[in-house]
Motif scaffolding. Structure first.
Motif, PDB file in Angstrom:
ATOM      1  N   GLY A 188       0.989  -0.923   0.021  1.00  0.00           N
ATOM      2  CA  GLY A 188      -0.134  -0.292   0.045  1.00  0.00           C
ATOM      3  C   GLY A 188       0.825   1.361  -0.359  1.00  0.00           C
ATOM      4  N   HIS A 189       1.826   1.058  -0.417  1.00  0.00           N
ATOM      5  CA  HIS A 189       3.283   2.205  -0.260  1.00  0.00           C
ATOM      6  C   HIS A 189       3.212   2.981  -1.779  1.00  0.00           C
ATOM      7  N   VAL A 190       2.015   2.046  -3.207  1.00  0.00           N
ATOM      8  CA  VAL A 190       3.023   2.812  -4.627  1.00  0.00           C
ATOM      9  C   VAL A 190       1.356   2.659  -4.718  1.00  0.00           C
ATOM     10  N   ARG A 191       1.088   2.853  -6.162  1.00  0.00           N
ATOM     11  CA  ARG A 191       0.058   2.680  -6.889  1.00  0.00           C
ATOM     12  C   ARG A 191       0.378   3.225  -8.272  1.00  0.00           C
ATOM     13  N   ARG A 192      -0.284   2.370  -9.250  1.00  0.00           N
ATOM     14  CA  ARG A 192      -0.289   2.344 -10.590  1.00  0.00           C
ATOM     15  C   ARG A 192      -0.610   3.699 -11.644  1.00  0.00           C
ATOM     16  N   CYS A 193      -0.111   4.223 -12.088  1.00  0.00           N
ATOM     17  CA  CYS A 193      -0.704   6.028 -12.715  1.00  0.00           C
ATOM     18  C   CYS A 193      -1.387   5.065 -14.121  1.00  0.00           C
ATOM     19  N   ARG A 194      -1.375   6.173 -15.059  1.00  0.00           N
ATOM     20  CA  ARG A 194      -1.840   5.179 -16.116  1.00  0.00           C
ATOM     21  C   ARG A 194      -1.160   4.655 -17.104  1.00  0.00           C
ATOM     22  N   PRO A 195      -1.178   4.151 -17.733  1.00  0.00           N
ATOM     23  CA  PRO A 195      -0.457   3.399 -18.813  1.00  0.00           C
ATOM     24  C   PRO A 195       0.260   4.520 -19.754  1.00  0.00           C
ATOM     25  N   ARG A 196       1.485   4.022 -20.312  1.00  0.00           N
ATOM     26  CA  ARG A 196       2.013   4.805 -20.734  1.00  0.00           C
ATOM     27  C   ARG A 196       1.741   3.628 -22.244  1.00  0.00           C
ATOM     28  N   GLY A 197       1.146   4.576 -22.966  1.00  0.00           N
ATOM     29  CA  GLY A 197       0.237   3.620 -24.031  1.00  0.00           C
ATOM     30  C   GLY A 197      -0.787   3.913 -24.076  1.00  0.00           C
ATOM     31  N   SER A 198      -2.274   3.379 -24.951  1.00  0.00           N
ATOM     32  CA  SER A 198      -4.217   2.734 -24.817  1.00  0.00           C
ATOM     33  C   SER A 198      -3.761   2.253 -22.650  1.00  0.00           C
ATOM     34  N   TRP A 199      -5.238   2.772 -22.963  1.00  0.00           N
ATOM     35  CA  TRP A 199      -5.789   1.187 -21.648  1.00  0.00           C
ATOM     36  C   TRP A 199      -5.547  -0.023 -21.717  1.00  0.00           C
ATOM     37  N   LEU A 200      -4.888  -0.795 -22.575  1.00  0.00           N
ATOM     38  CA  LEU A 200      -4.806  -1.897 -22.363  1.00  0.00           C
ATOM     39  C   LEU A 200      -3.405  -2.375 -22.062  1.00  0.00           C
ATOM     40  N   SER A 201      -2.572  -0.800 -22.318  1.00  0.00           N
ATOM     41  CA  SER A 201      -0.855  -1.647 -21.809  1.00  0.00           C
ATOM     42  C   SER A 201      -0.833  -2.117 -20.168  1.00  0.00           C
ATOM     43  N   SER A 202       0.250  -2.453 -20.644  1.00  0.00           N
ATOM     44  CA  SER A 202       0.698  -2.983 -19.254  1.00  0.00           C
ATOM     45  C   SER A 202       2.288  -2.581 -18.928  1.00  0.00           C
ATOM     46  N   SER A 203       2.027  -1.713 -19.890  1.00  0.00           N
ATOM     47  CA  SER A 203       3.801  -0.020 -18.864  1.00  0.00           C
ATOM     48  C   SER A 203       3.404   0.684 -18.505  1.00  0.00           C
ATOM     49  N   TYR A 204       3.697   0.835 -16.911  1.00  0.00           N
ATOM     50  CA  TYR A 204       2.213   1.817 -16.268  1.00  0.00           C
ATOM     51  C   TYR A 204       4.381   2.261 -15.484  1.00  0.00           C
ATOM     52  N   PRO A 205       3.920   3.589 -14.929  1.00  0.00           N
ATOM     53  CA  PRO A 205       3.972   3.991 -13.592  1.00  0.00           C
ATOM     54  C   PRO A 205       4.118   4.211 -12.222  1.00  0.00           C
ATOM     55  N   TRP A 206       4.345   4.545 -11.440  1.00  0.00           N
ATOM     56  CA  TRP A 206       4.353   3.964 -10.139  1.00  0.00           C
ATOM     57  C   TRP A 206       4.202   6.015  -9.424  1.00  0.00           C
ATOM     58  N   ALA A 207       3.578   5.544  -8.821  1.00  0.00           N
ATOM     59  CA  ALA A 207       3.640   7.192  -8.071  1.00  0.00           C
ATOM     60  C   ALA A 207       2.716   6.389  -5.719  1.00  0.00           C
ATOM     61  N   PRO A 208       4.131   7.335  -5.563  1.00  0.00           N
ATOM     62  CA  PRO A 208       3.398   7.576  -4.063  1.00  0.00           C
ATOM     63  C   PRO A 208       2.167   7.887  -3.465  1.00  0.00           C
ATOM     64  N   VAL A 209       1.970   6.740  -2.541  1.00  0.00           N
ATOM     65  CA  VAL A 209       0.740   6.523  -2.059  1.00  0.00           C
ATOM     66  C   VAL A 209       0.486   6.864  -0.380  1.00  0.00           C
ATOM     67  N   PRO A 210      -0.292   7.942   0.431  1.00  0.00           N
ATOM     68  CA  PRO A 210      -1.005   8.100   1.410  1.00  0.00           C
ATOM     69  C   PRO A 210      -1.593   6.853   2.413  1.00  0.00           C
ATOM     70  N   PRO A 211      -0.452   6.466   3.322  1.00  0.00           N
ATOM     71  CA  PRO A 211      -0.999   5.918   4.365  1.00  0.00           C
ATOM     72  C   PRO A 211      -2.249   5.443   4.207  1.00  0.00           C
ATOM     73  N   TRP A 212      -3.587   4.323   4.245  1.00  0.00           N
ATOM     74  CA  TRP A 212      -4.633   4.080   4.432  1.00  0.00           C
ATOM     75  C   TRP A 212      -4.954   4.378   6.447  1.00  0.00           C
ATOM     76  N   ARG A 213      -6.592   4.799   6.608  1.00  0.00           N
ATOM     77  CA  ARG A 213      -6.612   4.309   7.562  1.00  0.00           C
ATOM     78  C   ARG A 213      -6.096   3.191   8.527  1.00  0.00           C
ATOM     79  N   ASP A 214      -6.451   2.739   9.937  1.00  0.00           N
ATOM     80  CA  ASP A 214      -6.034   1.338   9.852  1.00  0.00           C
ATOM     81  C   ASP A 214      -6.950   0.524  10.540  1.00  0.00           C
ATOM     82  N   VAL A 215      -7.600  -0.288  10.116  1.00  0.00           N
ATOM     83  CA  VAL A 215      -8.656  -0.492  10.199  1.00  0.00           C
ATOM     84  C   VAL A 215      -8.219  -2.051  11.177  1.00  0.00           C
ATOM     85  N   PRO A 216      -8.787  -3.035  12.245  1.00  0.00           N
ATOM     86  CA  PRO A 216      -8.875  -4.117  12.312  1.00  0.00           C
ATOM     87  C   PRO A 216      -8.872  -5.197  12.036  1.00  0.00           C
TER      88      PRO A 216
END
Length: 393
Positions: A188-216
């Protein structure tokens, strides 16, 4: 189980699918987030599935709307979670999915990666892995987003490789970077960003994400089961255990926490629903749908005989159990479909369903071809019937 327990027929189960999974035309959604919530999570192992599954349930299908939810508004989040499968879930639901499933998977992924690094690469231990992760996250904070290859310029350790199965016919090199970024995503530290190419592409950059709230964990598991039963109930304990990928003990505990009630299914099978759901009656209505490979409805239950004939499974599933594109009529899988290289959407039914069904299925095929336009989709997991339809056999 006694005969006094409510009986929910197969016909009623199929009617619920049309209504609750937004497949009946009157139930189609206005927003992608509504679709993801209705089916709990959209399968995302194949990049195309998220788009095809969502658009099958949108009143106005649009790949741009799905892209916006995934990469601009980030109201949908992809997580390696239930059954070690990639799901796209709503941002609001993500903390529950993370706590109930993704964290445990990430821990196993970390242990496996560390083992492989020690065995198949040089100079790696737990300390170096942690240092490399921190360096990657710092690089992403500076860059905003970057591909694994781009991050390798900042963190050279990512460019190292592991030689797997050395000396064997299937030996292969694996990139440390690809494995490590996938691990950071599982955590949960990074996420996939918009693919480089069409929406079918599996080549994508990464970006950091803020931590989610903790749930038991226990609360999270109960919430996952509550939402799942609301969408997929009635279901068996086996269905819930299979879909979540949890132990039988954890499954039963979560079912108890949501006070799941016993019902009877066809053939005297024991089923479960949320409190009060057994009394709800859904009026059947005709509906047709062309659902993609790995669609959450097709893959929704472990026991599928109430909507899928056993004799049709070999044509529609691959050997690993991955569903291919399916044609539905009134809550049953009745055939398969494919898109040919010229863009034509073709289908084959397993039996004669009559003029009303043929017309409805044809309309759905035209609707699908219309929003796809010039895009050509080949399922990641190809099945016998899909291959036959593409080749014109």
């Amino acid at each position: 189980m006694t005969s006094r327990m409510p009986l929910i027929s197969d016909e009623q189960r199929r009617a619920r699918v049309g209504r609750r999974h937004l497949l009946a035309p009157a139930e189609r959604a206005a927003a992608v987030e509504e679709v993801a919530g209705a089916v709990v999570g959209l399968h995302a192992s194949d990049a195309a599935t998220v788009y095809l599954s969502a658009c099958a349930r949108l009143a106005e299908p649009s790949a741009a709307e799905v892209e916006g939810a995934l990469y601009e508004d980030v109201t949908l989040v992809k997580l390696l979670s239930m059954r070690r499968t990639m799901f796209a879930v709503t941002e609001e639901f993500a903390p529950y999915v993370s706590a109930s499933s993704a964290r445990a998977i990430a821990a196993r992924e970390r242990a496996t990666l560390l083992k492989h690094l020690r065995e198949f690469a040089e100079g790696w231990d737990e300390r170096r892995l942690a240092e490399t992760e921190r360096a990657v996250l710092a690089a992403l904070e500076r860059r905003g987003e970057a591909t694994t290859g781009e991050l390798g310029a900042d963190v050279p350790a990512l460019r190292e490789t592991m030689l797997m199965s050395a000396g064997k016919p299937y030996e292969a090199k694996q990139s440390v970077g690809s494995r490590l970024l996938r691990l950071l995503a599982s955590d949960g530290h990074v996420r996939r960003c918009r693919p480089r190419g069409s929406w079918l592409s599996s080549s994508y950059p990464w970006a950091p994400v803020p931590p989610w709230r903790d749930v038991p964990v226990r609360e999270a598991k109960a919430e996952v089961v509550r939402r799942w039963l609301a969408a997929y109930g009635p279901a068996t304990v086996e269905d819930v255990k299979w879909w979540t990928g949890w132990t039988l003990g954890d499954t039963r505990k979560a079912l108890a926490d949501v006070a799941a009630e016993d019902v009877r299914l066809a053939g005297g099978v024991a089923g479960l629903v949320l409190p009060g759901d057994a009394e709800r009656v859904v009026e059947p209505e005709p509906w047709a749908a062309l659902l993609p490979g790995l669609d959450p409805t097709t893959m929704g239950w472990r026991v599928r005989d109430w909507y899928l004939r056993a004799e049709d499974v070999p044509a529609l599933f691959d050997r690993a159990g991955n569903a291919g594109p399916t044609v539905w009529w009134c809550g049953r899988v009745v055939g398969g479909w494919a898109q040919r290289p010229d863009g034509e959407v073709v289908w084959r039914l397993f039996s004669d369903l009559g003029a009303e069904a043929e017309a409805a299925i044809g309309a759905e095929a035209a609707r699908l071809a219309g929003w796809l336009g010039e895009v050509r989709v080949t399922p990641r997991f190809r099945t016998p019937l899909e291959r036959e339809l593409v080749s014109g056999v």
